[in-house]
Design a protein around this motif. Structure first.
Motif, short mmCIF file in Angstrom:
data_model
loop_
_atom_site.label_atom_id
_atom_site.label_comp_id
_atom_site.label_asym_id
_atom_site.label_seq_id
_atom_site.Cartn_x
_atom_site.Cartn_y
_atom_site.Cartn_z
N VAL A 169 0.85 -1.19 0.00
CA VAL A 169 0.00 0.00 0.00
C VAL A 169 0.88 1.24 0.00
O VAL A 169 2.03 1.21 0.46
CB VAL A 169 -0.95 0.04 1.22
CG1 VAL A 169 -1.88 -1.16 1.21
CG2 VAL A 169 -0.17 0.10 2.53
N PHE A 170 0.35 2.33 -0.55
CA PHE A 170 0.99 3.63 -0.44
C PHE A 170 0.62 4.23 0.91
O PHE A 170 -0.55 4.54 1.14
CB PHE A 170 0.54 4.57 -1.55
CG PHE A 170 1.19 4.34 -2.87
CD1 PHE A 170 2.55 4.55 -3.03
CD2 PHE A 170 0.44 3.94 -3.96
CE1 PHE A 170 3.16 4.35 -4.26
CE2 PHE A 170 1.04 3.75 -5.20
CZ PHE A 170 2.40 3.95 -5.35
N VAL A 171 1.59 4.40 1.79
CA VAL A 171 1.35 5.10 3.04
C VAL A 171 1.26 6.60 2.78
O VAL A 171 0.47 7.32 3.40
CB VAL A 171 2.46 4.78 4.06
CG1 VAL A 171 2.24 5.55 5.36
CG2 VAL A 171 2.50 3.28 4.34
N SER A 172 2.07 7.08 1.84
CA SER A 172 1.96 8.46 1.36
C SER A 172 2.28 8.45 -0.12
O SER A 172 3.01 7.61 -0.61
CB SER A 172 2.92 9.39 2.11
OG SER A 172 4.27 9.03 1.84
N GLY A 173 1.69 9.41 -0.86
CA GLY A 173 1.83 9.43 -2.30
C GLY A 173 0.91 8.41 -2.95
O GLY A 173 0.25 7.63 -2.29
N ASP A 174 0.89 8.42 -4.29
CA ASP A 174 0.02 7.48 -5.00
C ASP A 174 0.60 7.06 -6.35
O ASP A 174 -0.11 6.57 -7.21
CB ASP A 174 -1.37 8.06 -5.20
CG ASP A 174 -1.37 9.36 -5.98
OD1 ASP A 174 -0.28 9.79 -6.42
OD2 ASP A 174 -2.44 9.95 -6.17
N SER A 175 1.91 7.25 -6.53
CA SER A 175 2.53 6.88 -7.80
C SER A 175 4.00 6.56 -7.58
O SER A 175 4.67 7.18 -6.74
CB SER A 175 2.40 8.01 -8.82
OG SER A 175 3.16 7.75 -9.96
N TYR A 176 4.51 5.60 -8.36
CA TYR A 176 5.93 5.25 -8.31
C TYR A 176 6.77 6.14 -9.22
O TYR A 176 8.00 6.05 -9.21
CB TYR A 176 6.13 3.79 -8.73
CG TYR A 176 5.47 2.79 -7.82
CD1 TYR A 176 5.97 2.55 -6.54
CD2 TYR A 176 4.36 2.07 -8.22
CE1 TYR A 176 5.37 1.63 -5.71
CE2 TYR A 176 3.76 1.14 -7.40
CZ TYR A 176 4.27 0.92 -6.14
OH TYR A 176 3.67 0.01 -5.31
N ALA A 177 6.11 6.98 -10.04
CA ALA A 177 6.85 7.75 -11.04
C ALA A 177 7.79 8.76 -10.40
O ALA A 177 8.91 8.96 -10.85
CB ALA A 177 5.87 8.46 -11.98
N GLY A 178 7.35 9.43 -9.33
CA GLY A 178 8.20 10.39 -8.64
C GLY A 178 8.85 9.78 -7.42
O GLY A 178 8.69 8.60 -7.13
N GLY A 179 9.58 10.59 -6.67
CA GLY A 179 10.25 10.06 -5.49
C GLY A 179 9.52 10.32 -4.20
O GLY A 179 9.92 9.84 -3.14
N ALA A 180 8.40 11.09 -4.26
CA ALA A 180 7.70 11.49 -3.03
C ALA A 180 6.61 10.49 -2.69
O ALA A 180 5.43 10.75 -2.86
CB ALA A 180 7.12 12.88 -3.21
N PHE A 181 7.01 9.31 -2.23
CA PHE A 181 6.03 8.32 -1.80
C PHE A 181 6.66 7.43 -0.74
O PHE A 181 7.88 7.37 -0.57
CB PHE A 181 5.54 7.46 -2.97
CG PHE A 181 6.62 6.59 -3.59
CD1 PHE A 181 6.91 5.33 -3.06
CD2 PHE A 181 7.32 7.02 -4.69
CE1 PHE A 181 7.89 4.53 -3.61
CE2 PHE A 181 8.31 6.22 -5.27
CZ PHE A 181 8.60 4.98 -4.72
#
Length: 343
Positions: free
Chosen positions: A156-168
């Motif tokens: 699951v994403f604890v924060s963020g919603d995409s693997y494209a960037g680094g902010a997750f």
């Protein structure tokens, strides 16, 4: 203000709130009616029995508009473009954001609740009946069951919603159906990089794929701005880096190859991936004939073919491509995602 004006204000406020509630109900009914209305050109779906006992079937989350939208559905492996059978509205699971199944075990990741949504991982038996439910701390993104049906993993994403960037930030768990033990977070495992223990606050794991022995598994590790293929040992609680620039691995049925998505130079930042297959014996990479960006954990449809989701008119479609780099991609299931094969 005397009593009569106060009563008038209260009456007007009550009427206004009732009117707003009525409008909301009508709009909700319109949305429900729209959701249940089949669209021209969409695949036909009918309510029926869907179980893991039915061999030679492909299961997936149905995205075709109509009464069975968002239900687990199945089609014969020989005629994947034909009419689909969907679980009844009264049956579990429903609204699985991610689904996978193998050897009589299934996992459904879904959103529950109302104004404040919650997320849960639901373990299902061969009849797709709930066996156990786990509350999860983020948005579902990946799910896998081991070939034997013993182990289930979810991310699951604890924060963020995409693997494209680094902010997750992600959290990946593994559950053993035989022992009832839960590994709630792979970040608790020991990471070995270049033969040495690697500690970092930014470790993130996702995309588990299991070997046949129900101990060894592969996953993605992100740290320091890089991604790595890691090999995990469940008994020893260790993860060993094998190769850089590997995401969402998927182990072949014979355990010799891994399909994965790889970031390629020059691709747009929000669609950076291409599909590859890694031969674990020779370390040779083969680029596949799918040149669109694939943000999915590909599934081995059989020993020669990969299945994966791409954006479609009603959410996503399932495409297939040979695993040896030949031929061209083929639309396999329109309006579907999160597939699982019952051979």
């Amino acid at each position: 203000m005397n009593v009569r004006p106060r009563l008038l204000v209260l009456l007007l406020a009550t009427v206004l709130l009732a009117a707003l509630a009525g409008i909301a109900i009508v709009r909700a009914a319109d949305r429900a009616s729209e959701r249940d209305r089949a669209r021209p050109g969409e695949p036909a779906a009918h309510s029926g029995v869907v179980t893991l006992h039915q061999s030679g079937r492909l299961l997936f989350r149905n995205l075709a508009w109509g009464p069975q939208r968002d239900h687990v559905s199945s089609v014969p492996l020989t005629t994947t473009a034909g009419p689909r059978t969907s679980t009844p509205r009264t049956s579990a699971p429903r609204d699985c954001l991610r689904f996978h199944a193998a050897a009589g075990t299934a996992i459904c990741l879904r959103t529950t609740g109302g104004v404040v949504p919650r997320h849960e991982a639901v373990l299902l038996d061969a009849e797709l009946r709930p066996v156990r439910t786990f509350q999860v701390s983020g948005i579902p993104t990946r799910a896998r069951v081991s070939p034997s049906g013993r182990l289930a993993a979810w991310t699951v994403f604890v924060s963020g919603d995409s693997y494209a960037g680094g902010a997750f930030s992600t959290r990946t768990a593994i559950y053993d159906t035989r022992t009832g033990s839960l590994q709630p977070d792979l970040e608790k495992f020991t990471v070995l990089k270049d033969g040495h223990r690697h500690r970092a606050a930014d470790h993130n794991f996702w995309g588990v794929t299991f070997a046949a022995d129900d101990n060894r598994f592969y996953a993605t590790l992100a740290t320091g701005g890089h991604t790595y293929l890691v090999e995990g040992d469940l008994a020893r609680r260790t993860l060993r880096t094998l190769r850089e620039n590997v995401e969402c691995p998927s182990l072949s049925p014979d355990g010799t190859r891994i399909a994965f998505k790889k970031r390629v130079p020059g691709a747009p930042a929000d669609t950076p991936w291409r599909l590859y297959v890694l031969d674990l014996r020779t370390a040779r990479e083969t680029g596949l004939a799918e040149h669109r960006s694939v943000d999915d954990e590909a599934l081995w449809l059989d020993s020669r073919t990969l299945l994966y989701a791409l954006p479609g008119d009603f959410g996503a479609d399932l495409w297939s491509v040979p695993a040896d780099g030949s031929d061209t991609p083929r639309l396999t299931v329109k309006s579907g995602t999160s597939p699982a094969v019952v051979p």
